[in-house]
Design an enzyme around this catalytic site. Structure first.
Site, mmCIF file in Angstrom:
data_model
loop_
_atom_site.group_PDB
_atom_site.id
_atom_site.type_symbol
_atom_site.label_atom_id
_atom_site.label_comp_id
_atom_site.label_asym_id
_atom_site.label_seq_id
_atom_site.Cartn_x
_atom_site.Cartn_y
_atom_site.Cartn_z
ATOM 1 C CE LYS A 46 -4.902 -1.849 -11.325
ATOM 2 N NZ LYS A 46 -5.286 -0.741 -12.188
ATOM 3 C CG ASP A 105 -15.033 -0.140 4.220
ATOM 4 O OD1 ASP A 105 -15.809 -0.126 5.196
ATOM 5 O OD2 ASP A 105 -14.986 0.803 3.408
ATOM 6 C CE LYS A 133 -13.335 3.128 6.612
ATOM 7 N NZ LYS A 133 -13.839 3.956 5.477
ATOM 8 C CG ASP A 161 -7.533 3.567 -5.479
ATOM 9 O OD1 ASP A 161 -8.142 3.846 -6.520
ATOM 10 O OD2 ASP A 161 -7.831 2.587 -4.758
ATOM 11 N NE ARG A 167 -3.979 2.088 -6.942
ATOM 12 C CZ ARG A 167 -4.947 1.351 -6.419
ATOM 13 N NH1 ARG A 167 -4.857 0.930 -5.180
ATOM 14 N NH2 ARG A 167 -6.012 1.046 -7.124
#
Length: 178
Positions: A46, A105, A133, A161, A167
């Protein structure tokens, strides 16, 4: 009127203007690289929905879009096992595919997702992420298109989120106590 989330955010990392500049930069690169082609944007839901919508509007080329929902998380930790909750409806054989992600990430999920999509015989697969990241990387993967870099802070907003909250924040902020 104070927003509900104001007390949870320790500071703004990227303002709305910063985000727009990142989106425009990435959209310009993709538009140049795919001029005259019709890539399929695979939006990983999402978190990527807001970035993907803004990115598509900023691109100056034709493209198509499809969506996937994948999960590899149990709580806040990645399990490394990818679960397809919603698969693509588009056949990607022979297509130029750009995976759109909100943040790269650990890379575990994206690594497995890219490998899975490669078995479907696309012409090419590239990865586009709003944020990278690198300090969190645990898989051998990198993005081809990157809006900006982040450190180890836990960030929310603009689609990102925490427990399905935040969000809708129009900027990217750092969570307090992260």
């Amino acid at each position: 009127m104070i927003n509900e989330w104001e007390n949870d955010i320790g500071g703004v990392l990227f303002s709305e203007d910063d985000i727009k500049a990142m989106v425009d930069k990435v959209a310009g690169q993709i538009s140049k690289d795919y001029a005259g082609r019709n890539p399929l944007l695979v939006v990983v839901l999402k978190g990527s929905m807001i970035f993907a919508a803004d990115l598509m509007r900023a691109m100056t080329i034709n493209s198509e879009v499809d969506f996937m929902i994948v999960s590899s998380y149990s709580g806040t930790e990645s399990t490394g096992v990818i679960k397809i909750i919603q698969d693509l409806r588009t056949d990607i054989k022979g297509r130029d595919v750009i995976i759109i992600e909100d943040i790269l990430d650990s890379g575990k999920t994206l690594y497995r997702l890219k490998n899975m999509l490669e078995t479907r015989d696309p012409s090419s697969i590239k990865i586009c992420t709003l944020l990278d990241k690198p300090s969190g990387r645990k898989a051998d993967i990198s993005a081809d298109y990157v809006g900006g870099l982040v450190g180890d802070e836990f960030i929310v907003g603009y689609g990102l989120d925490y427990d399905q909250k935040y969000r809708n924040i129009p900027y990217i902020g750092v969570m307090r106590n992260s």
